[in-house]
Design a protein around this motif. Structure first.
Motif, mmCIF file in Angstrom:
data_model
loop_
_atom_site.group_PDB
_atom_site.id
_atom_site.type_symbol
_atom_site.label_atom_id
_atom_site.label_comp_id
_atom_site.label_asym_id
_atom_site.label_seq_id
_atom_site.Cartn_x
_atom_site.Cartn_y
_atom_site.Cartn_z
ATOM 1 N N UNK A 132 0.828 -1.208 0.000
ATOM 2 C CA UNK A 132 0.000 0.000 0.000
ATOM 3 C C UNK A 132 0.860 1.253 0.000
ATOM 4 N N UNK A 133 1.949 1.225 0.774
ATOM 5 C CA UNK A 133 2.788 2.419 0.877
ATOM 6 C C UNK A 133 3.637 2.636 -0.365
ATOM 7 N N UNK A 134 4.216 1.584 -0.900
ATOM 8 C CA UNK A 134 5.143 1.736 -2.027
ATOM 9 C C UNK A 134 4.448 1.604 -3.375
ATOM 10 N N UNK A 135 3.704 0.512 -3.556
ATOM 11 C CA UNK A 135 3.089 0.233 -4.851
ATOM 12 C C UNK A 135 1.783 0.998 -5.018
ATOM 13 N N UNK A 136 0.938 0.991 -3.988
ATOM 14 C CA UNK A 136 -0.348 1.673 -4.094
ATOM 15 C C UNK A 136 -0.198 3.151 -4.379
ATOM 16 N N UNK A 137 0.752 3.786 -3.714
ATOM 17 C CA UNK A 137 0.966 5.210 -3.966
ATOM 18 C C UNK A 137 1.446 5.459 -5.394
ATOM 19 N N UNK A 138 2.298 4.581 -5.914
ATOM 20 C CA UNK A 138 2.785 4.748 -7.288
ATOM 21 C C UNK A 138 1.665 4.545 -8.303
ATOM 22 N N UNK A 139 0.822 3.532 -8.080
ATOM 23 C CA UNK A 139 -0.303 3.303 -8.989
ATOM 24 C C UNK A 139 -1.256 4.492 -8.977
ATOM 25 N N UNK A 140 -1.574 4.977 -7.780
ATOM 26 C CA UNK A 140 -2.497 6.106 -7.671
ATOM 27 C C UNK A 140 -1.922 7.354 -8.330
ATOM 28 N N UNK A 141 -0.634 7.611 -8.126
ATOM 29 C CA UNK A 141 -0.019 8.787 -8.743
ATOM 30 C C UNK A 141 -0.011 8.670 -10.268
ATOM 31 N N UNK A 142 0.263 7.484 -10.788
ATOM 32 C CA UNK A 142 0.282 7.285 -12.234
ATOM 33 C C UNK A 142 -1.099 7.515 -12.840
ATOM 34 N N UNK A 143 -2.116 6.848 -12.291
ATOM 35 C CA UNK A 143 -3.466 6.999 -12.830
ATOM 36 C C UNK A 143 -4.024 8.394 -12.569
ATOM 37 N N UNK A 144 -3.680 8.976 -11.423
ATOM 38 C CA UNK A 144 -4.126 10.328 -11.142
ATOM 39 C C UNK A 144 -3.545 11.339 -12.117
ATOM 40 N N UNK A 145 -2.268 11.176 -12.461
ATOM 41 C CA UNK A 145 -1.650 12.061 -13.456
ATOM 42 C C UNK A 145 -2.314 11.914 -14.815
ATOM 43 N N UNK A 146 -2.663 10.688 -15.173
ATOM 44 C CA UNK A 146 -3.364 10.488 -16.442
ATOM 45 C C UNK A 146 -4.760 11.116 -16.409
ATOM 46 N N UNK A 147 -5.397 11.057 -15.236
ATOM 47 C CA UNK A 147 -6.747 11.612 -15.126
ATOM 48 C C UNK A 147 -6.736 13.128 -15.287
ATOM 49 N N UNK A 148 -5.782 13.823 -14.645
ATOM 50 C CA UNK A 148 -5.772 15.285 -14.753
ATOM 51 C C UNK A 148 -5.273 15.741 -16.125
ATOM 52 N N UNK A 149 -4.571 14.873 -16.852
ATOM 53 C CA UNK A 149 -4.193 15.197 -18.232
ATOM 54 C C UNK A 149 -5.274 14.793 -19.227
ATOM 55 N N UNK A 150 -6.387 14.298 -18.705
ATOM 56 C CA UNK A 150 -7.553 13.906 -19.503
ATOM 57 C C UNK A 150 -7.261 12.729 -20.424
ATOM 58 N N UNK A 151 -6.263 11.926 -20.087
ATOM 59 C CA UNK A 151 -5.997 10.731 -20.876
ATOM 60 C C UNK A 151 -7.095 9.696 -20.685
#
Length: 288
Positions: A132-151
């Motif tokens: 949750x701390x290492x992988x979950x945060x990376x997954x959330x940051x990746x998908x969140x960045x795609x979401x705000x870029x409207x990908x």
């Protein structure tokens, strides 16, 4: 003047109390509903992801290349912290159970107690929390960045399902990596407890192994593997849901990452209690 000041002060105090009371009532009214809505969305996403995972594997449409890439990333990110945390936790459990066993005059049972604690509780829970701390945060940051870029919106416009393309391979990778790391944590934790008990607490190797083999069963390892699979799915689904629902620019990504880690750990603790109680009821522990 003093009387008017006292009246004014009393009014201010009553106004402050009324405002605080209304805020507390509003908070208690909004947030439980929001939490239920969020958990419900995560459950729905998890069910759909599992359904798509089975369907894609059966039909041969599962993105194995993306699955392998995500699994390699998750393993590379989390295996060192997981094993590094498993060692001191196993040593700590060995110390505590050794002291407790010495106080009640049952030092021979220290191996069974510490070994069972590592396999049934410490290994899957430590693995899940590090994921949750290492992988979950990376997954959330990746998908969140795609979401705000409207990908994500662009994928939906093109008819590509973000759930099948982004969530499903990450879910499969998270479950597989969680199970593998849990097995490694069980071995490292047991080995650390054995070495600490024998060489630091002056225990006997035969007594440690004998008591452990008397209490531990294959069902304990099965329980650890099932828990790790469920924990890996929880971490992945929560991180994906928080990432895909990110709003508000870079600050929203940071908030989503923080919320994903906190929500994952809280859910892991609750589900772990349920697993432990259910296993204890269905498979009661036998005596020596």
């Amino acid at each position: 003047m003093s009387t008017s000041e006292d009246i004014s002060t009393g009014r201010d105090e009553r106004s402050a109390i009324t405002e605080i009371t209304s805020w507390v009532r509003g908070y208690l009214g909004r947030h439980p509903l929001a939490a239920l809505h969020t958990v419900g969305g995560q459950v729905v996403m998890g069910v759909h992801a599992v359904r798509y995972l089975v369907a894609d594997i059966v039909t041969g449409q599962f993105p194995f290349r993306e699955f392998l890439r995500q699994a390699a990333f998750m393993a590379k990110t989390s295996y060192v912290p997981t094993l590094a945390v498993a060692l001191p936790i196993s040593a700590t459990l060995s110390i505590q159970f050794g002291l407790l066993a010495g106080q009640v005059g049952a030092t021979a049972l220290a191996g069974a107690a510490s070994g069972l604690a590592v396999i049934r509780q410490a290994a899957p829970l430590v693995t899940a929390m590090l994921l949750a701390a290492a992988v979950g945060s990376a997954i959330c940051a990746d998908l969140g960045s795609r979401a705000i870029r409207e990908e994500i919106d662009a994928m939906e416009v093109m008819g590509v399902s973000p759930l099948r393309r982004l969530v499903v391979p990450r879910l499969a990778a998270g479950v597989m990596v969680a199970m593998g790391l849990t097995g490694a944590s069980c071995f490292v934790g047991f080995l650390a407890g054995y070495l600490f008990n024998v060489y630091v607490q002056n225990g006997t190797p035969g007594s440690f192994l004998a008591t452990f083999s008397s209490f531990a069963t294959v069902g304990d390892l099965y329980l650890a593997m099932v828990k790790s699979a469920v924990f890996g799915a929880i971490v992945t689904v929560v991180a994906c849901e928080k990432g895909l629902s990110t709003k508000g620019g870079p600050g929203g990504v940071a908030n989503s990452v923080n919320a994903a880690v906190v929500a994952s750990i809280m859910l892991l603790m609750v589900v772990n209690v349920g697993f432990t109680q259910l296993y204890t009821m269905l498979f009661p522990r036998t005596t020596l």
